[in-house]
Design an enzyme around this catalytic site. Structure first.
Site, mmCIF file in Angstrom:
data_model
loop_
_atom_site.group_PDB
_atom_site.id
_atom_site.type_symbol
_atom_site.label_atom_id
_atom_site.label_comp_id
_atom_site.label_asym_id
_atom_site.label_seq_id
_atom_site.Cartn_x
_atom_site.Cartn_y
_atom_site.Cartn_z
ATOM 1 N N LEU A 200 38.210 -88.377 -14.512
ATOM 2 C CA LEU A 200 37.449 -89.561 -14.073
ATOM 3 C C LEU A 200 38.051 -90.044 -12.770
ATOM 4 O O LEU A 200 39.274 -90.178 -12.693
ATOM 5 C CB LEU A 200 37.649 -90.711 -15.064
ATOM 6 N N HIS A 201 37.228 -90.257 -11.773
ATOM 7 C CA HIS A 201 37.784 -90.869 -10.554
ATOM 8 C C HIS A 201 36.773 -91.701 -9.781
ATOM 9 O O HIS A 201 37.134 -92.385 -8.841
ATOM 10 C CB HIS A 201 38.381 -89.800 -9.634
ATOM 11 N N ARG A 202 35.491 -91.663 -10.173
ATOM 12 C CA ARG A 202 34.490 -92.410 -9.399
ATOM 13 C C ARG A 202 34.740 -93.900 -9.533
ATOM 14 O O ARG A 202 34.956 -94.396 -10.653
ATOM 15 C CB ARG A 202 33.083 -92.146 -9.927
ATOM 16 N N ARG A 235 43.803 -92.538 -8.018
ATOM 17 C CA ARG A 235 43.071 -93.818 -8.115
ATOM 18 C C ARG A 235 42.997 -94.271 -9.585
ATOM 19 O O ARG A 235 43.234 -95.433 -9.908
ATOM 20 C CB ARG A 235 41.648 -93.619 -7.580
ATOM 21 N N ASP A 277 33.272 -87.180 -14.308
ATOM 22 C CA ASP A 277 32.331 -87.742 -13.342
ATOM 23 C C ASP A 277 32.413 -86.976 -12.022
ATOM 24 O O ASP A 277 31.922 -87.434 -10.993
ATOM 25 C CB ASP A 277 32.561 -89.251 -13.141
#
Ligand code: UD1
Length: 360
Positions: A200-202, A235, A277
């Site tokens: 997940l990074h969005r 992030r 994502d």
């Protein structure tokens, strides 16, 4: 002929590597590789350049992190003198990250030809920063290398002259095809038979603390049925530390540092299900035949849903859980091969580039 390539963020490296290699096999082509430094951690950049056997960048602009405006502007102001000094005949840019749009803008104002690798992808969701980048990059490019039919249609619909559009296939799959055999050596010995691989990074997923917590709680619950491996993007790492992993996690959701390309590919190939994502993983899982649940409302890669193993889950936790159960029961979506995702996209790009020399 002098071709200058611009890379900056992790997903750029897998796309540029096969194009650099294909053009290196053509005599009379001089190549320059510029790294913007958008991604700078060794496990987000150096290890990829090494494993993908890319030449060391001729220059790193060391721009680092910042707001979108600052990062894009910084790349532009550092990249402009490079183009002016090195005078390439063609600049190749990859994907949809800030480094890509910044380089395309600089070149078009200096009237240097730009080729966009992975042109024409559209999610039609302008809240996604990459969608803004894609639209601008494609409008500015002279050569548009599209991975699939939907991409060419998007470009034509936006008024781009058909003569500029070249459907070449998917360069990320070129890298996967080349390195899949080698990646098997990176498979950990103690992998459980069934596991989910999560990334997940969005911003839409990780910058919203309420939603991120809900997702983490759901993953913890799912970990009762299968092991969960979660290599964490910088992030996301920051956001999870701010939040604290829910108490119930109890070590069952295995958070790990970002993986190298070969380690990650080995994990992806053996996964029971991928939950992500990422754009690239929607493509890679479709090629590998691994079920993919995408935690987004839309995708710029619809072919991975219509022909591949991808399924959009949006923000529906109960759908996520029921789809995981379905996959665990053995009821998985069958994929069919996607045209031109065959390991030869970069060779097609090299042919177009060479053919275009007479235009210089
Ligand atoms: C960027 C791309 C995204 C791509 C992703 C792949 C844009 C708009 N986004 O998002 O499309 O899917 O890369 O990873 O270009 N950081 C580090 N070390 C690094 C790089 C970043 O610690 O090596 C941290 C910084 O705190 C930074 C944050 O991660 O502020 C985000 O990095 P940034 O490059 O701005 O965007 P990504 O989220 O990585």
């Amino acid at each position: 002929m002098h071709v200058l390539h611009v890379v900056g963020a992790r997903p750029n490296f897998m796309k540029a590597a096969p194009v650099l290699a294909a053009l290196a096999r053509v005599s009379g082509v001089q190549q320059t590789l510029i790294h913007t430094g958008q991604h700078y951690d060794s496990n987000m950049s150096d290890v990829f350049l090494q494993q993908l056997e890319m030449p060391p960048p001729d220059l790193n602009l060391d721009v680092g992190s910042g707001s979108h405006a600052r990062q894009t502007a910084e790349i532009m102001s550092r990249f402009e003198p490079v183009v002016t000094e090195r005078r390439p005949d063609l600049v190749l840019v990859y994907g949809d990250v800030n480094s890509t749009v910044a380089a395309a803008l600089v070149c078009s104002k200096l009237q240097v030809r730009v080729g966009h690798v992975e042109a024409g992808l559209r999610s039609r969701d302008r809240s996604m920063p990459e969608e803004i980048n894609r639209i601008i990059i494609d409008q500015l490019s002279d050569l548009l290398f599209a991975p699939s039919e939907d991409a060419d249609q998007n470009l034509r619909r936006e008024g781009i002259d058909a003569s500029k559009i070249h459907r070449v296939g998917n360069v990320m799959i070129d890298t996967l095809v080349r390195l899949l055999p080698r990646s098997r050596r990176y498979k950990p010995d103690d992998l459980p038979a069934r596991y989910a691989l999560v990334t997940l990074h969005r911003p839409s997923n990780v910058d919203d603390p309420i939603w991120l917590r809900e997702l983490l709680v759901a993953l913890v619950e799912c970990s009762q049925d299968l092991a969960i491996f979660f290599p964490v993007h910088p992030r996301t790492h920051q956001r999870i530390s701010e939040l604290g992993l829910p108490q119930t996690a109890n070590g069952r959701v295995c958070l790990m540092d970002p993986k190298s390309y070969l380690e990650f590919l080995a994990l992806q190939q053996g996964a029971t299900v991928v939950i992500t994502d990422s754009g690239g993983m929607q493509e890679e899982t479709s090629f590998l035949g691994v079920p993919c649940l995408t935690l987004r409302e839309n995708t710029e890669r619809p072919i991975t849903v219509s022909q591949g193993t991808n399924q959009l889950i949006g923000r529906d936790i109960s759908l996520l859980k029921s789809e995981i159960r379905r996959i665990l029961s053995g009821d998985t979506k069958k994929a069919s091969p996607i045209p031109l995702w065959d390991g030869h996209a970069a060779e097609r790009i090299a042919k177009v580039v060479i053919r275009g020399q007479h235009l210089l």
